[in-house]
Design an enzyme around this catalytic site. Structure first.
Site, short mmCIF file in Angstrom:
data_model
loop_
_atom_site.label_atom_id
_atom_site.label_comp_id
_atom_site.label_asym_id
_atom_site.label_seq_id
_atom_site.Cartn_x
_atom_site.Cartn_y
_atom_site.Cartn_z
CB CYS A 173 8.50 -14.62 7.24
SG CYS A 173 9.09 -13.90 8.56
CG ASP A 230 5.04 -7.04 6.50
OD1 ASP A 230 5.32 -6.66 7.58
OD2 ASP A 230 5.44 -8.14 5.69
CG HIS A 262 5.13 -10.50 8.26
ND1 HIS A 262 5.83 -10.04 7.03
CD2 HIS A 262 5.61 -11.62 8.81
CE1 HIS A 262 7.01 -11.29 7.23
NE2 HIS A 262 6.74 -11.81 8.13
#
Length: 294
Positions: A173, A230, A262
């Site tokens: 991330c 995502d 995600h």
């Protein structure tokens, strides 16, 4: 115990917590315990737990320009000159999942080092929600400071016996974005693996460039592992990044997982996709080995 770490043209002290220190106190004060408040409750039934058998693992403090920066390190016990992997956290900081990832790399023969890059802004583990975390911690952590901290951590790893001529970086991330940027920043990085890190965005004072801005001139091969579902990182941005990389010669590439969104590697969150996480891990190890981080 005191080490010296080269930081540009100056020396900064690297304090390590090894003798006469209650580690429970250090953990609570410096890195927090368990998982970040903003991601609770944890999906305990899917947690991967890597033990420390055969490993040397622990928490350290590196002093960088007067700031104590907590670092978690794991490496094979008794192995000399292990290759080094920097493990860069999500926005939630160096909690138990990131430490476990470091131990997984250590089981593969690496010295894995996970620094708390948010420490100057506050304790990411204590912030109760993502909005406050983004505003008060992540938003106040400049990319330039992150690059300096990572440079110093690399030097610290070298002084502790790590082979930084075989240096890799991986991140998740927020850490995935940093993986791209640090691969461009430090020519000693041989390979990177970026897990669902943001690729595009508006420039700010703290984040003047994004991965797409460095893509064409990138020299280090980076593997991007992304999810087709995502919603925060649309496939359109992946394709833009891919096109920018194609104009250069870094050898970077993407693998996109059709059934993941995600944070599909985060085994403590509902977004975890076990099959894709295992495949991504295999690809990451192969990528590092193929590019000399072994």
């Amino acid at each position: 115990m005191k080490d010296l770490v080269q930081d540009g043209d100056s020396l900064v002290g690297a304090s390590t917590l090894e003798d006469g220190v209650d580690r429970r106190v250090f953990l609570k004060a410096a890195l927090g315990t368990g998982f970040a408040a903003a991601v609770l409750p944890v999906e305990a039934q899917t947690l991967v737990k890597t033990d420390v058998t055969g490993l040397s693992a622990g928490d350290h403090l590196i002093v960088i320009n007067g700031q104590e920066v907590p670092v978690y390190r794991a490496q094979p016990e008794g192995k000399t000159n292990p290759p080094v992997i920097l493990v860069i956290s999500e926005i939630f900081g160096v909690h138990e999942h990131i430490k476990d990832v470091a131990r997984r790399f250590a089981k593969q023969g690496y010295m894995a080092v996970a620094p708390d890059l948010f420490v100057r802004a506050g304790d990411a583990s204590k912030v109760p929600n993502i909005a406050d975390l983004m505003r008060d911690i992540v938003g106040k952590t400049p990319d330039a400071q992150v690059m300096l901290d990572l440079d110093t951590v690399v030097n610290w790893a070298r002084q502790r016996g790590g082979d930084t001529d075989k240096l890799g970086i991986t991140g998740f991330c927020w850490g995935g974005r940093i993986t791209w940027l640090y691969a461009a920043h430090n020519p000693k990085v041989k390979a990177g693996v970026a897990w669902y890190g943001r690729l595009v965005g508006e420039p700010t004072a703290n984040s003047p460039k994004h991965p797409i801005d460095i893509a064409q001139n990138l020299k280090t091969p980076v593997l991007g592992l992304y999810g087709a579902k995502d919603t925060g990182i649309p496939l359109e941005s992946v394709e833009r990044m891919r096109a920018a990389l194609d104009k250069g010669n870094s050898g970077s590439t993407f693998h996109v997982y059709a059934n993941s969104g995600h944070a599909f590697h985060a085994d403590y969150r509902p977004s975890f996709n076990e099959a894709d996480a295992k495949d991504g891990w295999r690809r990451a190890l192969d990528w590092f080995r193929t590019h000399g981080v072994v």
